[in-house]
Design an enzyme around this catalytic site. Structure first.
Site, PDB file in Angstrom:
ATOM      1  CD  GLU A   1      -2.549  -0.351   2.778  1.00  0.00           C
ATOM      2  OE1 GLU A   1      -2.628   0.987   3.348  1.00  0.00           O
ATOM      3  OE2 GLU A   1      -3.233  -1.464   3.433  1.00  0.00           O
TER       4      GLU A   1
ATOM      5  CG  ASP B 144      -3.336   8.204   8.624  1.00  0.00           C
ATOM      6  OD1 ASP B 144      -3.203   7.047   8.821  1.00  0.00           O
ATOM      7  OD2 ASP B 144      -3.408   8.915   7.740  1.00  0.00           O
TER       8      ASP B 144
END
Lengths: 269, 409
Positions: free
Chosen positions: A48, A59
């Site tokens: 990824e 995040d």
């Protein structure tokens, strides 16, 4: 190139796949590319590549810091695509993990076209639910790309069903209610979420958020088709004294994680 | 034209769906729960009665519509000020926090979180948390906590935890990012009390419904006091809650022009501004599709304004909708224009407005000559200027020790 053949192969071999995440452009475009290639060499089955974004609400601090530094270094959309191309040369499928606005800005169909041309497998979209993704569903069909949507412990059965119906490649099961980042213990909610998701689909299921060690990877591999690791790998690059040391650390951790993921018992269906 | 979004929160204009839900799947269940609770609340006489009582007895509503005669004489058109600055906590924001805090209680959640720029929404949220006995955490850019130390103290006095945000640009948008990160981790027991008319559905419509009392009251007050509807309504626009509140009941009244005034900062042409509807482009930020200040790769560009409350690089999706349908007009007002209007209102009426609201006053001054001589303009005076005295003192050279007697504006 879809992730599907890779996941069929790992499933046939009786183990889970390892999916490793690194953001493009951190610490530089070249080093990020080299580190991602090193992950493949050390046993990662799928890569990824993160598209750094100014407002990454899903995040935790590690990936935020890396993204901030990549953007401060002048990272552009074209660099992300170039990174994909560099990693896809290894033969491993490469997904781009991206918040939706950069894709929207680039043009959804144009991004899909250029990603496919770069050899990318598709997108993971943490802040795009299929309900809002009409143009992405069309573009991914037009360019033959995977579209990995997320399910979460809070997802209802109806939401899981509608999400997996729109998904291609694998389903990303977010193991905890929270943001990305390594955690002490693997989630107790994840096995239940995977069980609920399996009732709705034959698609492979990847589990992410919080895995940082080979032992944790093996545990997740006991019930999932893919083990997804991000922050722990990014931290290797953040903590390293120099780029060479960082790549070596990524390589070592990937090998440990791959051993765990590949040793795990085959998921029973 | 419709002023309601579709059931999934889309305000559609010219084929573009503004609003919606561009958030992680993990938050969808909470948004669905909130949407159901909000719809139920607005058809529940008990909830509405309680909300009405709190507004009246606690917040001091309805606010007055004040005939500003000296200002009007200066401008040459009749200006009526909707005095939201006189509400408890000093701004229109109390309407929204009382509504959402009451809803939080109805949902059985014990905790609220909020983002704040200058601290006004944080103070309002902390106030509601004290009143409703809720835990409260407020996220605030680290830079803002230093500049607005007094508001940090007010929030802590009220019992809230204030968390300085050190990521990104350390301003309002980063405070909102951090609040969203908290929410995705704590959504079971926490309501995110968003302070503006942005965010994922149902926030834009819900916040609007909590603040639309501004225009419902002003419309009736204008009919009672003037005998007719106003010719124009003016409000400042950051995220856009006071403006949508000031516009909404007037939307069906086609004779009433609606004007939103954005923060032009140093001037739109300098690139240092927060004029999203004037100079932004279509994008997604904080859960909604709307106009955004962004670069060629979709990275958010930092906004600039002397007014912290307008210093935000996106705008509520219903304003994007009203702009693109042509129902409302949006223009940028610079820092200098806003500060001049702040002084004019202060010197003619003895009312010190918030710098945010001074943008609306400045805009009204600008549009006045284009309106008939007997025109009536309603200006939403969304907040009071106490919090801005340090900025004003610096701008106008009001501190003795500066030795600066010259006035800039």
């Amino acid at each position: 190139m879809s992730v599907t053949p890779t996941l069929e192969k790992t499933r046939a071999a009786g183990h889970a796949a390892l999916v490793g995440y690194l953001p493009a452009g951190f610490p530089t475009v070249a080093t990020a590319t080299a580190a991602a290639r090193a992950m493949v060499e050390a046993g990662a089955d799928i890569v990824e590549i993160g598209f750094p974004y100014s407002d990454p609400v899903m995040d935790g601090p590690v990936i935020q810091r890396a993204a901030e530094r990549a953007l401060a270094g002048g990272l552009r959309a074209a660099d992300v695509l170039r990174t994909v191309e560099g990693v896809a040369e290894t033969g491993a499928p490469v997904l781009v993990m991206t918040y939706w606005n950069p894709v929207l800005r680039y043009g959804v169909d144009a991004f899909a076209r250029d990603l496919a041309a770069a050899g990318g497998a598709g997108l993971i979209t943490p802040d795009l639910i299929p309900d809002e993704g009409e143009d992405w569903l069309a573009a991914s069909d037009a360019h033959g790309l995977d579209r990995v949507f997320l399910v979460a412990p809070s997802s209802s059965e109806e939401r899981i069903a509608s999400t997996v119906a729109a998904t291609r490649g694998f389903v990303y099961a977010q193991s905890v209610m929270g943001v990305t980042g390594a955690r002490e213990h693997t989630s107790s909610a994840a096995p239940d979420l995977v069980t609920r998701t399996r009732r709705a689909t034959e698609l492979p299921i990847g589990v992410g958020l919080g895995v940082r060690s080979g032992a944790q990877a093996a545990e997740v591999a006991g019930y999932a088709d893919a083990v997804i690791v991000g922050s722990a790998l990014v931290k290797c690059l953040l903590d390293a004294g120099d780029e060479k040391e960082g790549i070596a650390a990524v390589r070592a951790l990937t090998a440990e994680l791959a051993e765990g993921a590949h040793a795990g018992a085959r998921p029973t269906r | 034209m419709s002023a309601q979004p579709d059931p999934t929160g889309h305000f559609t204009a010219q084929g573009i769906n503004f609003g919606g839900r561009f958030v992680p799947e993990a938050l969808i269940a909470a948004l669905d729960e909130l949407d159901a609770a909000y719809r139920k609340a607005f058809s529940d006489p008990v909830f509405l009665g309680e909300f009405e009582r709190l507004q009246r007895e606690y917040a001091g509503l309805p606010s007055m519509l004040y005939d500003a005669r000296r200002l009007s004489a200066t401008v040459g058109r009749r200006i009526l000020l909707k005095r939201e600055d006189l509400n408890h906590t000093g701004a229109h924001k109390i309407r929204n926090v009382l509504g959402q805090a009451l809803l939080t209680k109805h949902m059985g959640k014990p905790r609220i979180i909020a983002e704040t720029g200058a601290g006004q929404h944080g103070v309002a949220s902390a106030t509601a948390a004290a009143l409703f006995d809720l835990e409260c955490t407020v996220y605030m850019g680290a830079e803002d906590t230093r500049r607005q130390a007094l508001n940090v103290a007010r929030m802590r006095m009220l019992g809230a935890e204030v968390v300085p945000v050190t990521t990104g640009s350390q301003t309002l948008k980063d405070a909102m990012n951090e609040a969203l990160r908290d929410w995705v981790s704590s959504v079971d027991r926490t309501h995110y009390l968003i302070g503006s008319a942005g965010g994922p559905h149902p926030f834009p419509a819900m916040v609007r419904d909590f603040v639309r009392g501004i225009s419902v009251e002003a419309r009736q007050q204008c009919l009672d006091q003037v005998g007719r509807l106003p010719d124009a309504v003016a409000a400042c626009v950051g995220g856009g809650s006071n403006a949508i509140g000031a516009f909404h009941a007037f939307i069906p009244d086609e004779s009433v022009a609606l004007y939103g005034f954005e923060a032009g900062g140093d001037g739109v042409e300098t690139g240092r501004h927060a004029a999203t509807l004037t100079a932004g482009s279509l994008g997604v930020l904080h859960g909604a599709r709307t106009y955004v200040l962004q670069d060629a790769d979709g990275q958010t560009i930092e906004s600039h304004s002397i007014s912290a409350g307008l210093d935000y690089p996106a705008v509520g999706p219903e304003h994007a909708f009203l702009r693109d349908t042509g129902r409302a007009h949006y223009e940028a007002v610079t820092d200098a224009e806003a500060m001049a209007a702040m002084r004019l209102l202060t010197r003619t009426e003895g009312i010190i407005p918030a710098i945010e609201s001074a943008h609306a006053v400045a805009g009204a001054l600008r549009i006045a000559p284009s309106l008939p001589e007997d025109a009536v303009i309603v200006v939403c005076l969304s907040g009071r200027g106490d919090k801005d005295m340090d900025t004003a003192a610096t701008w106008f050279g009001l501190y003795d020790e500066t030795g600066d007697s010259g006035e800039q504006a």
